[in-house]
Design an enzyme around this catalytic site. Structure first.
Site: not given
Length: 223
Positions: A21, A23, A161, A166
């Site tokens: 994942d 960000e 988040h 996540d």
């Protein structure tokens, strides 16, 4: 592994994989930058190793992005640049199948962009998008954010988040979706051209079935 051909999107369950994942500073793979990347390596359905790092994006993080992921300029000021972190990430994933939520239209675009920028090549790893799996296996649900799926399966959303949290959530969800696929295998329609799931979509003339590999595959069927 880096090469000249991008990996294929798979609509299936595999036992050995890496969930990852990102960000970012925003949603544009043309203008925005990665500020965190995390991954969870799985063997035979069990987590065996984790990877995580903040990234210095070399630009200010917009307030709206910080409000979503909680990552601030102060947190990343001493973090490594993405070329260093991405190289470490590629070493971590090896040739494993990648798994992520909405990675087909978001995360993979950032990874491809920056690999091409730094090394002129792209990861050839095949990948699974749990958003596509959820839309096919849980058509009755109607909403498919990672937090929605976590709540549906009773998975804690604490720390959502942030990339590593996540990944941990999505690893559990992928295992659950693997079970859903096994139960519903006789009801799931696959694209006759590329083998990916046919997803229910809405066009200007109503609902139809479209290939989950769009835009690479544009196969459709009327409902």
């Amino acid at each position: 592994m880096l090469g000249t051909n991008k990996g294929k999107k798979l609509d299936q369950y595999v036992t050995d994989y890496v969930v990852f994942d990102l960000e970012t500073t925003g949603i544009s793979c043309y203008n925005d930058q990665v500020v965190e990347i995390s991954a969870v390596k799985v063997s035979k359905g069990q987590v065996v190793e984790e990877f995580t790092s903040l990234v210095n994006p070399k630009c200010p993080i917009p307030y709206r992005a910080s409000m979503v992921n909680g990552i601030t300029d102060e947190m990343v000021k001493d973090a490594p640049a993405f070329d260093k972190v991405l190289a470490d990430f590629l070493g971590f994933i090896g040739d494993h199948v990648l798994v992520g939520h909405n990675i087909h239209t978001f995360d993979m675009k950032f990874i491809y962009r920056d690999c091409e920028k730094f090394w002129g090549k792209v990861p050839e790893n095949n990948y699974v998008d749990t958003l596509s799996l959820a839309r096919m296996c849980l058509a009755e649900l109607g909403h498919y954010k990672l937090t929605d799926l976590s709540e549906y399966y009773g998975v804690s959303t604490k720390g959502a988040h942030r990339a590593l949290n996540d990944c941990r959530m999505n690893q559990i969800i992928y295992e659950r979706l693997g079970g859903e696929m096994e139960k519903r295998k006789n009801d799931i329609k696959q694209c006759p051209k590329c083998g990916q799931f046919l997803l229910k979509r809405k066009g200007k003339f109503g609902y139809f079935l479209g290939c989950g590999g769009y835009p690479a595959c544009r196969y459709t069927e009327n409902l």
